[in-house]
Design an enzyme around this catalytic site. Structure first.
Site, PDB file in Angstrom:
ATOM      1  N   GLU A  90       0.816  -1.193   0.000  1.00 27.04           N
ATOM      2  CA  GLU A  90       0.000   0.000   0.000  1.00 27.04           C
ATOM      3  C   GLU A  90       0.857   1.252   0.000  1.00 27.04           C
ATOM      4  OE1 GLU A  90      -2.493  -0.412   3.419  1.00 27.04           O
ATOM      5  OE2 GLU A  90      -3.577  -2.116   2.593  1.00 27.04           O
ATOM      6  N   CYS A 114       6.325  -6.234  15.292  1.00 29.40           N
ATOM      7  CA  CYS A 114       5.910  -5.338  16.371  1.00 29.40           C
ATOM      8  C   CYS A 114       4.473  -5.696  16.755  1.00 29.40           C
ATOM      9  CB  CYS A 114       6.005  -3.886  15.923  1.00 29.40           C
ATOM     10  SG  CYS A 114       7.695  -3.354  15.562  1.00 29.40           S
ATOM     11  N   GLU A 180      10.111  -2.801   7.091  1.00 30.92           N
ATOM     12  CA  GLU A 180      11.212  -2.091   7.743  1.00 30.92           C
ATOM     13  C   GLU A 180      12.191  -1.650   6.653  1.00 30.92           C
ATOM     14  OE1 GLU A 180      14.091  -0.343   9.399  1.00 30.92           O
ATOM     15  OE2 GLU A 180      12.541  -0.964  10.832  1.00 30.92           O
ATOM     16  N   SER A 233      11.139   4.451  15.657  1.00 34.21           N
ATOM     17  CA  SER A 233       9.968   3.906  16.350  1.00 34.21           C
ATOM     18  C   SER A 233      10.392   3.436  17.734  1.00 34.21           C
ATOM     19  CB  SER A 233       9.378   2.745  15.541  1.00 34.21           C
ATOM     20  OG  SER A 233       8.931   3.192  14.284  1.00 34.21           O
ATOM     21  N   ASN A 310      -4.240   2.951  16.184  1.00 32.11           N
ATOM     22  CA  ASN A 310      -5.358   2.640  15.288  1.00 32.11           C
ATOM     23  C   ASN A 310      -5.672   1.157  15.404  1.00 32.11           C
ATOM     24  OD1 ASN A 310      -5.657   5.297  13.915  1.00 32.11           O
ATOM     25  ND2 ASN A 310      -3.533   4.866  13.352  1.00 32.11           N
ATOM     26  N   CYS A 353      -1.865   5.141  10.343  1.00 30.88           N
ATOM     27  CA  CYS A 353      -0.600   4.542  10.755  1.00 30.88           C
ATOM     28  C   CYS A 353      -0.829   3.219  11.485  1.00 30.88           C
ATOM     29  CB  CYS A 353       0.140   5.518  11.665  1.00 30.88           C
ATOM     30  SG  CYS A 353       1.778   4.991  12.142  1.00 30.88           S
TER      31      CYS A 353
END
Length: 379
Positions: A90, A114, A180, A233, A310, A353
């Site tokens: 995407e 993650c 990543e 992050s 989210n 996100c």
């Protein structure tokens, strides 16, 4: 056939020389392919006919196929790009009054797992090629071309419309999509080189951001090869919690990661590092953890970007409530750390996100083709 989207200027020079052409032909090709978005060699009018014939026999300009296109209520736009075998990645365009930001993917899935990330739950499939990475920017500029007046505030739109070099709607790129980036190092760096090239997209290093979960050796290599803006992050102020949220922390703990950030700063185009911190209810959003975070980052020139989580099916996490986010931010701000709360964009089309899952095998079996030749989801 060789896909010219896989080459930066150096690669194109070698390709041209192999065909007996002068190095300056590489610059011409870059401009035709990336600045003007041409895919047909017959349209590249300043190339010799003999060279165009060689190109038609040996090369193509083949961006990834678009299989769906969605626009959110806030104007955020998401495209799915086919990577073959039923998989897709995407890219997301986020319009704002004074800029247009494209969020770019670097891998099909992600191996870092993650715990709060929908892409991490998907698992890792493969790295994207240079063509598949830069093809996202290529497509965005083509698909949004002519919409500058709609995407920007009137004064900014007029300035951009008057300048040929700034008519393209994408002003910023963030490598924050699926995957990543530093785990696909060589292909990402080649794509970054194209983004920065004046003969291709002409973006400044300040306007291109690579986000990483903390691959320390690759971060050092990025500093040496292509030091663009950096976002890390972080998501936790101590190793015990970060080990749970970002498992790569077990290999490269916070101390090593922050040391790499300090090494990166002298080469960075900005005088600070951005730390990203997803806000998870009753997990990492307490006042005590905010105070601990202050102690961890206070010696590094930085900005904190707090990201409301989210949610997605099966995540097991909830978004921190507004009061918790505000209180967390206030602790950081009172300590003199510039802190912003990211505005959630595109969550009604799963473009926000952390929501880039890309699990579209069912959709790729249900695609049709529109008049332009682009595939679109029909059901």
């Amino acid at each position: 056939m060789i896909n010219l989207l896989d080459f930066n200027k150096t690669g194109l020079i070698h390709f041209c020389e192999e065909m007996g052409e002068k190095p300056y032909r590489a610059r011409q090709l870059l401009r035709w392919v990336h600045r003007f978005g041409k895919t047909e060699f017959i349209e590249m009018s300043d190339l010799a006919k003999t060279f165009r014939q060689k190109l038609m026999e040996r090369a193509v300009v083949h961006p990834p196929e678009i299989i769906s296109d969605h626009t959110a209520g806030d104007g955020t736009r998401k495209w799915l790009l086919s990577t073959g075998t039923g998989n897709a990645v995407e890219m997301v365009f986020i319009p704002e009054p004074n800029r247009g930001t494209l969020c770019v993917s670097s891998q099909v899935g992600c191996a870092l797992a993650c715990s709060f990330c929908s892409t991490g739950r998907q698992g890792f499939n493969r790295n994207l090629s240079v063509a598949e990475i830069i093809g996202q920017l290529w497509w965005a500029n083509r698909l949004l071309e002519g919409q500058v007046g709609e995407l920007f505030s009137p004064d900014v739109a007029q300035i951009r419309a008057d300048n040929t070099d700034t008519r393209r709607p994408v002003t910023n790129v963030v490598m924050m999509g699926m995957g990543e980036p530093l785990a696909n190092f060589e292909n990402v760096v080649t794509a970054l080189d194209l983004m920065l090239s004046d003969d291709a997209y002409g973006l400044s290093r300040r306007r291109v951001t690579v986000s990483t979960s903390g691959l320390v050796p690759a971060l050092d290599r990025l500093r040496e090869r292509c030091p663009v803006a950096l976002a890390v992050s972080l998501h936790a102020p101590n190793d015990a919690l970060r080990d749970q949220l970002v498992p790569i922390n077990k290999k490269y703990p916070i101390r090593d990661l922050l040391a790499a950030c300090e090494r990166y700063l002298p080469a960075a185009p900005r005088d600070f590092i951005t730390f990203e911190y997803v806000m998870l209810r009753d997990v990492n959003d307490s006042i005590a953890l905010a105070r601990e975070l202050v102690q961890v980052v206070r010696n590094i020139p930085c900005k904190l970007n707090l990201i409301p989580f989210n949610t997605f099916a099966g995540s097991g996490y909830e978004r921190s409530n507004t009061d918790a986010i505000d209180n967390f931010r206030d602790v950081l701000m009172q300590a003199g750390i510039v802190t912003t709360v990211r505005k959630t964009r595109g969550d009604d089309i799963a473009a926000a996100c952390g929501q880039l899952a890309g699990q579209v095998k069912d959709k790729t079996r249900r695609t049709g083709t529109c008049g332009s030749g682009r595939a679109v989801v029909t059901g």
